[in-house]
Design an enzyme around this catalytic site. Structure first.
Site, PDB file in Angstrom:
ATOM      1  N   GLU A 103       0.849  -1.184   0.000  1.00  0.00           N
ATOM      2  CA  GLU A 103       0.000   0.000   0.000  1.00  0.00           C
ATOM      3  C   GLU A 103       0.888   1.239   0.000  1.00  0.00           C
ATOM      4  OE1 GLU A 103      -3.380   2.169   2.774  1.00  0.00           O
ATOM      5  OE2 GLU A 103      -3.141  -0.005   2.927  1.00  0.00           O
ATOM      6  N   ARG A 104       0.675   2.073  -0.986  1.00  0.00           N
ATOM      7  CA  ARG A 104       1.494   3.273  -1.194  1.00  0.00           C
ATOM      8  C   ARG A 104       2.954   2.910  -1.465  1.00  0.00           C
ATOM      9  NH1 ARG A 104      -3.082   5.483  -2.445  1.00  0.00           N
ATOM     10  NH2 ARG A 104      -4.494   5.763  -0.669  1.00  0.00           N
ATOM     11  N   LYS A 161      -3.345   0.238  14.309  1.00  0.00           N
ATOM     12  CA  LYS A 161      -4.238   1.234  13.736  1.00  0.00           C
ATOM     13  C   LYS A 161      -5.651   0.804  14.112  1.00  0.00           C
ATOM     14  CE  LYS A 161      -5.720   3.349   9.359  1.00  0.00           C
ATOM     15  NZ  LYS A 161      -5.481   3.430   7.890  1.00  0.00           N
ATOM     16  N   GLU A 216     -10.342   4.766   9.667  1.00  0.00           N
ATOM     17  CA  GLU A 216     -10.560   4.353   8.286  1.00  0.00           C
ATOM     18  C   GLU A 216     -11.087   2.913   8.195  1.00  0.00           C
ATOM     19  OE1 GLU A 216      -7.477   7.327   6.014  1.00  0.00           O
ATOM     20  OE2 GLU A 216      -6.757   5.323   6.478  1.00  0.00           O
ATOM     21  N   ARG A 226      -1.266   4.190  16.856  1.00  0.00           N
ATOM     22  CA  ARG A 226      -1.316   5.316  15.914  1.00  0.00           C
ATOM     23  C   ARG A 226      -2.457   6.276  16.263  1.00  0.00           C
ATOM     24  NH1 ARG A 226      -2.129   4.619  10.588  1.00  0.00           N
ATOM     25  NH2 ARG A 226      -0.373   5.761   9.744  1.00  0.00           N
ATOM     26  N   ARG A 240     -11.173  17.538  10.113  1.00  0.00           N
ATOM     27  CA  ARG A 240     -10.246  16.417  10.240  1.00  0.00           C
ATOM     28  C   ARG A 240      -8.952  16.822  10.947  1.00  0.00           C
ATOM     29  NH1 ARG A 240      -8.400  12.538   5.189  1.00  0.00           N
ATOM     30  NH2 ARG A 240      -6.421  11.798   6.037  1.00  0.00           N
ATOM     31  N   ASP A 256      -2.389  14.451   6.572  1.00  0.00           N
ATOM     32  CA  ASP A 256      -1.878  13.165   6.078  1.00  0.00           C
ATOM     33  C   ASP A 256      -0.719  13.358   5.116  1.00  0.00           C
ATOM     34  OD1 ASP A 256      -1.628  10.453   5.607  1.00  0.00           O
ATOM     35  OD2 ASP A 256      -3.360  10.315   4.291  1.00  0.00           O
ATOM     36  N   GLU A 290       3.863   9.282  -1.179  1.00  0.00           N
ATOM     37  CA  GLU A 290       2.463   9.167  -1.579  1.00  0.00           C
ATOM     38  C   GLU A 290       1.928  10.454  -2.189  1.00  0.00           C
ATOM     39  OE1 GLU A 290      -1.923   8.176   0.383  1.00  0.00           O
ATOM     40  OE2 GLU A 290      -0.109   7.987   1.604  1.00  0.00           O
ATOM     41  N   GLU A 308       6.510  21.550  -4.423  1.00  0.00           N
ATOM     42  CA  GLU A 308       5.436  22.334  -3.812  1.00  0.00           C
ATOM     43  C   GLU A 308       4.950  23.425  -4.752  1.00  0.00           C
ATOM     44  OE1 GLU A 308       4.517  24.781   0.338  1.00  0.00           O
ATOM     45  OE2 GLU A 308       6.591  24.393  -0.242  1.00  0.00           O
ATOM     46  N   TRP A 336     -13.878  12.268   3.133  1.00  0.00           N
ATOM     47  CA  TRP A 336     -12.592  12.173   3.836  1.00  0.00           C
ATOM     48  C   TRP A 336     -12.194  13.440   4.568  1.00  0.00           C
ATOM     49  CZ3 TRP A 336     -11.138   7.343   4.328  1.00  0.00           C
ATOM     50  CH2 TRP A 336     -11.538   6.409   3.362  1.00  0.00           C
TER      51      TRP A 336
END
Length: 688
Positions: free
Chosen positions: A168-169, A291, A295, A328, A345, A374, A402, A520, A550
């Site tokens: 993942e990622r 975790k 999510e 986490r 969030r 994130d 990511e 950036e 999200w």
């Protein structure tokens, strides 16, 4: 991809292989100082140190060090612990020995001997790698006097690898640990990876994804534990403790219970028995990474319990064995209504965890992402740092890129991490920096340190983009010593991985140190993130997450852009910081430009400290960013013939892709905001 041929591919040896010193006089000098290695102790880590020194010095000088001290005037290495080796102990008086922490080391030239000493065998291993680093970057072995202690107790890598071999990622191939729901038989590649981690002082690894699926849940069973123990054996030889990410619902899914309630006696008993079983297979098992309630992952909220209840239940099971729970703090409402302007969030981790300060057992460690969202290219430092003085805390970075180009774009992240670590929380007045929170010195924490999401896979050069190796190397060096500068770390990596040619060092240093700013400038502006294509997160899509669940919004309309996070009119997030940050972030006139849109919704005509309007900054930065990305290709072209041809070609291909993709970012972002605002570019450049 564990065949032997891969070990000869460009980049496979990373910073541990060629190019070697080419100056014949220097090689001769090093050879004269390393004719032999004296070892008086039997220990796995010391044996590893010996093997690393022998192999590296043979490649470097052409001669393999002997085991007997030379009778002539040649020099030799003496390695060992103060306690176990009289020869080592005699080189340092008591106060000097006492100054060395359990994983620290001293290196000193004394007469004909270069002494590499540790308070523990791990310290000897780190000292051996540091000696090789010094030699390969130009130090004179005849003039060494070094004391090194790691600033952080836990220096960890988190893998998001799945049992099917996917990551993942992951942007550098597939897992080196798993394939087709099995643990790989050939652990050669794992051993080579352990070498890399130990060489930069890392001492812990979690080997599976924090999103624990059905098969990985079974890693706690006899079906997988014997093979996992073999992975732990490999890491142990390099001083690295193995951790597992666990499924909080394991008592139900593999234990046959009807509940995973952390206050249920049967659940507590199940975890104690399971933990005892793991330690029978892995005596130095590090503990659990969790975790939970995040999510869609299960956790204590299901049973009306809180995070302290959940973490403490696992900590009790681990405590007799010296294990820890890493819990986490990435917990937030991931089913948010995009029309709700008050739920934020960014607030979530602080709101969930600060009321629990002082309730966690001493072997619970909270793992906090560097920012509140994130791993965006720009976001403020998480206000959780400094807010929980009675709780162990480590910082989490994301080495895998990511949201920063996925290792197809160059983005050297050490400067970003340095900014975070140097941020002053004011938790105990001025000087209460994040690095002092996470190294344990500010609050006297028992457990402290760094964790980061790995960026490696089974690609021949480990990281896909060879220059992305600098992020893995830099993370390890920074975890060991946060006082190192981004420039120092970049120079070290270049000299170790690409060689000492002055032009190579200068040009690649410039490329690395400019790369975060470049990335950036052509992606998300002024602290607004998430302008990426949903799910895979590669490429521009300004509204990709704007109407999602999200909580990742920019609220752009025809008048302005940004999220109001002030106490007066917004979500109140700015109030989670201590002064002076809280007041500074409350007011657009004192908020740094680079974070303006994270904290404020402002008109496109709002004037920044730079003197530009917001809309003109967006246009200018994206045009300039695309130009700067294109200039990276030209800079790299000047190194043709100075680095290995295969490396030159591979890196050039990535840089060319970045340059083209930066143009796409430029045009998508600029066009969106031109159409939204109706305000033209002051310089009349083409916007579609």
């Amino acid at each position: 991809m564990n065949d032997s041929s891969i070990r000869t591919k460009p980049g496979y040896e990373a910073w541990l292989g060629s190019p070697f010193i080419s100056d014949a006089e220097r090689i001769s000098h090093v050879a004269n100082w390393t004719k032999a290695i004296s070892v008086r102790e039997e220990d796995e880590c010391i044996s590893t140190a010996l093997a690393e020194l022998e192999t590296a010095l043979e490649k470097l000088t052409g001669q393999r060090p002997a085991r007997d001290i030379p009778q002539d005037q040649g020099g030799y290495l003496a390695i060992g612990t103060f306690k176990g080796s009289p020869e080592v102990r005699e080189a340092f008086h008591e106060a000097e020995q006492a100054a060395v922490s359990p994983e620290g080391f001293r290196i000193r030239t004394r007469g004909r001997a270069v002494v590499i000493a540790g308070a523990s065998p791990k310290g000897v291993l780190y000292g051996a790698f540091h000696f090789l680093r010094l030699i390969r970057t130009g130090a004179n072995p005849g003039e060494l006097d070094v004391l090194e202690n790691p600033a952080n107790g836990l220096r960890m890598i988190n893998h998001w690898d799945n049992a099917d071999g996917s990551i993942e990622r992951g942007y550098a191939g597939r897992s080196i640990f798993y394939s087709d729901n099995e643990i790989v038989e050939d652990l050669t590649r794992v051993r080579d990876y352990a070498r890399m981690l130990a060489s930069v002082g890392l001492n812990a690894v979690s080997i599976n994804n924090v999103n624990v699926h059905k098969v990985e849940t079974m890693f706690l069973t006899e079906r997988y534990l014997p093979r996992i123990a073999k992975i732990a054996d490999v890491f142990r030889a390099y001083g690295i403790r193995t951790f597992l990410s666990i499924n909080f619902a394991s008592p139900i899914e593999i234990g046959g219970l009807s509940t995973a309630d952390p206050l249920d006696p049967d659940v507590q008993a199940w975890w104690k028995e399971k933990t005892e079983e793991i330690y029978r297979y892995i005596p130095d098992f590090g503990g659990y990474l969790v975790k939970a309630d995040s999510e869609f992952r299960p956790g204590p909220f299901t049973y009306g319990r809180d995070h302290a209840d959940g973490a403490n239940m696992l900590a009790s099971a681990l405590q007799p064995f010296g294990g820890i729970v890493i819990w986490r703090c990435f917990v937030y409402n991931c089913k948010q209504d995009w029309r709700d302007r008050k739920t934020d969030r960014a607030r979530a981790a602080y709101d969930h965890f600060t009321p629990l300060d002082g309730r966690f057992l001493e072997n619970v460690v909270l793992q906090v992402k560097n920012g509140p969202m994130d791993f965006q290219v720009r976001e403020p430092v998480s206000p959780l740092f400094g807010a929980m003085p009675k709780t162990n805390m480590i910082i989490e970075f994301q080495i895998t890129q990511e949201y920063t180009g996925q290792q197809r774009h160059l983005c050297y992240l050490v400067p970003q991490w340095k900014e975070v670590l140097d941020f002053d929380t004011y938790a105990k007045g001025a000087g209460s920096t994040v690095k002092r929170v996470v190294d344990g010195s500010l609050f006297g924490s028992k457990y402290s340190g760094f964790a980061a999401v790995s960026n490696i896979g089974d690609d021949a050069n480990w990281t896909g983009h060879l220059l992305a190796q600098a992020n893995l190397y830099g993370y390890g060096r920074l975890a060991w010593n946060p006082e190192l500068s981004a420039e120092e770390i970049a120079k070290e990596w270049i000299e170790l991985a690409l060689g000492h040619d002055e032009r190579v060092v200068r040009v690649v240093s410039e490329m690395l140190l400019d790369s975060w700013s470049i990335y950036e400038s052509y992606t998300a502006p002024l602290g607004v993130g998430w302008m990426v294509k949903p799910n895979h997160h590669y490429g521009p899509d300004v509204d990709g997450y704007e109407y999602s669940m999200w909580g990742t919004y920019h609220y752009a309309d025809c008048r302005g852009i940004g999220v109001d996070r002030t106490r007066k009119t917004g979500t109140g997030y700015a109030g989670q910081y201590r002064e002076p940050h809280s007041s500074n972030y409350e007011d657009p006139s004192t908020t740094p430009d680079e974070l303006l849109l994270f904290f404020h919704h402002v008109p496109y005509t709002h004037v920044l400290h730079s003197g530009k309007t917001v809309i003109q900054h967006i246009y200018d930065s994206h045009f300039e960013g695309a130009e700067r990305a294109e200039a990276l290709v030209a800079k790299w072209d000047t190194l043709k013939g100075l680095v290995r041809e295969e490396i030159f070609t591979q890196v050039k291909s990535r840089l060319e892709e970045q340059a083209e993709h930066a143009k796409e970012w430029r045009d998508v972002i600029n066009t969106y905001f031109y159409r939204k605002s109706g305000i033209p570019d002051a310089h009349g450049r083409t916007i579609y």
